[in-house]
Design a protein around this motif. Structure first.
Motif, PDB file in Angstrom:
ATOM      1  N   ILE B  84      71.978  48.787  43.495  1.00  0.00           N
ATOM      2  CA  ILE B  84      73.018  47.767  43.459  1.00  0.00           C
ATOM      3  C   ILE B  84      72.395  46.469  43.966  1.00  0.00           C
ATOM      4  N   PRO B  85      72.204  45.486  43.077  1.00  0.00           N
ATOM      5  CA  PRO B  85      71.563  44.225  43.501  1.00  0.00           C
ATOM      6  C   PRO B  85      72.386  43.538  44.589  1.00  0.00           C
ATOM      7  N   GLN B  86      71.695  43.077  45.656  1.00  0.00           N
ATOM      8  CA  GLN B  86      72.389  42.444  46.772  1.00  0.00           C
ATOM      9  C   GLN B  86      71.878  41.035  47.058  1.00  0.00           C
ATOM     10  N   PHE B  87      70.557  40.920  47.239  1.00  0.00           N
ATOM     11  CA  PHE B  87      69.974  39.678  47.755  1.00  0.00           C
ATOM     12  C   PHE B  87      68.817  39.219  46.871  1.00  0.00           C
ATOM     13  N   LEU B  88      68.718  37.894  46.708  1.00  0.00           N
ATOM     14  CA  LEU B  88      67.602  37.309  45.961  1.00  0.00           C
ATOM     15  C   LEU B  88      66.937  36.228  46.804  1.00  0.00           C
ATOM     16  N   THR B  89      65.600  36.178  46.742  1.00  0.00           N
ATOM     17  CA  THR B  89      64.888  35.018  47.267  1.00  0.00           C
ATOM     18  C   THR B  89      64.600  34.092  46.097  1.00  0.00           C
ATOM     19  N   LEU B  90      64.378  32.815  46.394  1.00  0.00           N
ATOM     20  CA  LEU B  90      64.210  31.821  45.329  1.00  0.00           C
ATOM     21  C   LEU B  90      63.066  30.885  45.705  1.00  0.00           C
ATOM     22  N   ALA B  91      61.973  30.935  44.951  1.00  0.00           N
ATOM     23  CA  ALA B  91      60.822  30.075  45.255  1.00  0.00           C
ATOM     24  C   ALA B  91      60.499  29.232  44.019  1.00  0.00           C
ATOM     25  N   LEU B  92      60.450  27.912  44.231  1.00  0.00           N
ATOM     26  CA  LEU B  92      60.224  26.976  43.134  1.00  0.00           C
ATOM     27  C   LEU B  92      58.843  26.342  43.248  1.00  0.00           C
ATOM     28  N   ILE B  93      58.162  26.226  42.118  1.00  0.00           N
ATOM     29  CA  ILE B  93      56.980  25.370  42.033  1.00  0.00           C
ATOM     30  C   ILE B  93      57.337  24.249  41.063  1.00  0.00           C
ATOM     31  N   LEU B  94      57.328  23.017  41.569  1.00  0.00           N
ATOM     32  CA  LEU B  94      57.783  21.871  40.782  1.00  0.00           C
ATOM     33  C   LEU B  94      56.613  20.949  40.471  1.00  0.00           C
ATOM     34  N   ALA B 117      77.020  37.661  39.203  1.00  0.00           N
ATOM     35  CA  ALA B 117      76.355  38.959  39.405  1.00  0.00           C
ATOM     36  C   ALA B 117      76.670  39.569  40.773  1.00  0.00           C
ATOM     37  N   GLY B 118      77.331  38.804  41.623  1.00  0.00           N
ATOM     38  CA  GLY B 118      77.700  39.349  42.943  1.00  0.00           C
ATOM     39  C   GLY B 118      76.531  39.474  43.898  1.00  0.00           C
ATOM     40  N   VAL B 119      75.536  38.598  43.761  1.00  0.00           N
ATOM     41  CA  VAL B 119      74.396  38.617  44.685  1.00  0.00           C
ATOM     42  C   VAL B 119      74.312  37.279  45.409  1.00  0.00           C
ATOM     43  N   LYS B 120      73.447  37.226  46.434  1.00  0.00           N
ATOM     44  CA  LYS B 120      73.304  35.995  47.210  1.00  0.00           C
ATOM     45  C   LYS B 120      71.841  35.581  47.292  1.00  0.00           C
ATOM     46  N   ILE B 121      71.600  34.264  47.230  1.00  0.00           N
ATOM     47  CA  ILE B 121      70.268  33.727  47.510  1.00  0.00           C
ATOM     48  C   ILE B 121      70.142  33.645  49.027  1.00  0.00           C
ATOM     49  N   VAL B 122      69.141  34.322  49.597  1.00  0.00           N
ATOM     50  CA  VAL B 122      69.084  34.433  51.059  1.00  0.00           C
ATOM     51  C   VAL B 122      67.948  33.641  51.704  1.00  0.00           C
TER      52      VAL B 122
END
Lengths: 330, 330
Positions: B84-94, B117-122
């Motif tokens: 069950i997907p819960q948490f996402l990390t988010l890394a950007l290269i710009l 999707a019911g998940v959170k960026i943590v």
């Protein structure tokens, strides 16, 4: 010499070859070898998570390379948060034409560093973009740690606490800069890039209130963040800042300030006055903490500010890093 | 128009501004707002973890953009693994010069998709590289899911099992290709990019043995992986493959095979014969599963192979994707 081709990122046959001949060969373990869309790991009631992408240039430098850095950076973010680093994910973005020999050296270095730090690479991803669409290699590592009974964070900081640092300031910044600009020093500056979890395990004790690794933006920017989050001020004593003579010389020559240079193997540690002496002693007994020093104290007045006391007793405000002096330092 | 500057990646003042005016504004939640080096999350005795970088070109396409895709891709890898997907990390290269307006649209899209999707960026990270050192924006998401009592994986697959797919094949590949090449179809092809966790929750039941999302490399490559891991063969019936007429037409025109095209909102599901009928019915009752179909079966002979049975009864071997027909499809 063999080079990365677009098909290495296709998800097809060449992707699978890269996985088995390189990633599984050097990084393999029972978790990585699950080879499913997601990896099942032993967890805990509370976990700590952090993510970091690494775009450093040059890729190889005195004291490390992008692979070692990608492991240390993420291990250290977990360790300074009071967690025990356990698992790392590894995602590569490769430029078409990147030499496989360089990639192999980077992966070998990752393997050595995860082994040293006591963590495991548990899943990965590889994408390839056309020549000119990325600069050689970018690496993302996301780390998962277990929580310990270590109540650290800005909320614990109080006026009167002492500010310690585990070693010399600005080594990484000057090492990268000198590599990039072809500067030669009598004593070459080596990046401090290292996993800090072992050092932190060695000195941690009750009374340690907050830890941060002063990477991008340096000691000054990191202390500004803490001062703002904790609603206190930080008074640094310039005379007590540990700076290598070669770093000091390079800074004088280039007009840079060590307090704004990146470090990749140092922790700022805020500690209660009663514990400061013992924590500092433990730091100095560890190979990575030999040059640890007490560099200042936490105050109530001037909340949100960082002040530097000069040797003559004057004080000046140190703000956050403005602009960007050293791009792609990590 | 405002653009990304190198200083947005300095770790200094502009980095902090970007965090508060963009990331916290759209993605903020109690975990992300911890603003420490690592985020403390509620865990579980077993967790599932996956990582993916996204380098898709173009950034915006019919049915989505790189932000939506970066959420869906990682959510789906967790969901097909039975988590069950819960948490996402988010890394950007710009890339220096990237328009802030485009970045804002991407972050808004990420916000909408994580909410759906019911998940959170943590936690997150932003790096900036000089103009020409990256192509606009690359995104890494790492996902953490909770484990359910869902015993799925290649080891569960047995001869006699049925192969289902949750919808039409190749939509994402043709949507991106037509956007890139400026192709016009009477009925435009829209990417199927969608989070699959809701659909999977709707059809999952005992008898579901293995799930995979056939992204890069397509259905044929994914089934080859499963056939090799499970030590079985897969026999596909060409006549039962759900392919949109516009996708079929584009493939005929361009000499492409739908079975090798990427999908970003489809799952291959291997299911026991006794459960197949019911699982298929549940799929069709969900908006994302309307065109679900039974497309083949698992066999013991020809272990490790994928075979395609043509309408006339002939059989041919489908290998893994060779080379790279559609680079930067995700």
């Amino acid at each position: 010499m063999e080079r990365i081709m677009m098909a290495h990122g296709s998800g097809g046959r060449l992707s699978h070859e890269l996985i088995s001949t390189l990633f599984q060969k050097y990084l393999g373990n029972s978790y990585l070898d699950q080879m499913n869309d997601a990896t099942v790991l032993p967890g805990q009631a509370q976990i700590a998570v952090t993510t970091d992408s690494f775009v450093i240039s040059p890729l190889f430098f005195r004291g490390g390379n992008i692979g070692k850095l990608a492991v240390c950076g993420t291990v250290n973010d977990l360790a300074v948060s009071g967690a025990i680093p356990q698992f790392l994910t590894l995602a590569l973005i490769l430029e078409e034409g990147f030499p496989l020999e360089k990639l192999e050296r980077i992966i070998q270095s990752i393997a050595g560093t995860v082994s040293h730090a006591g963590v495991k690479i548990v899943c990965g991803d590889t994408k390839v973009v056309e020549r000119g669409s990325a600069d050689q290699i970018f690496i993302n590592t996301t780390g998962i740690g277990y929580r310990m009974e270590r109540l650290v964070g800005p909320a614990q900081i109080q006026p009167g606490d002492e500010i310690l640092i585990t070693g010399t300031i600005g080594d990484h910044g000057i090492a990268i800069l000198s590599e990039r600009e072809g500067l030669e020093f009598q004593t070459p500056v080596v990046s401090d890039c290292a996993p800090l979890n072992g050092l932190i395990d060695a000195f941690y004790q009750p009374g340690v209130k907050c830890m941060r690794d002063p990477t991008r933006g340096g000691v000054a920017t990191t202390l500004n963040e803490l001062a703002q989050q904790a609603g206190v001020s930080m008074l640094l004593e310039e005379v007590n800042l540990p700076v290598l003579p070669s770093v000091e010389g390079a800074c004088a020559m280039l007009g840079l300030e060590p307090l704004y240079l990146a470090n990749e193997g140092k922790a700022l540690v805020i500690v209660s006055p009663s514990a400061a002496e013992e924590v500092l002693k433990k730091m100095k007994n560890h190979p990575l903490g030999r040059y640890a020093a007490r560099i200042g104290k936490v105050q109530a007045e001037n909340s949100g500010r960082v002040l530097l006391e000069t040797p003559l007793g004057g004080k000046r405000i140190l703000g956050m890093l403005e602009g960007e002096h050293l791009p792609r330092i990590c």
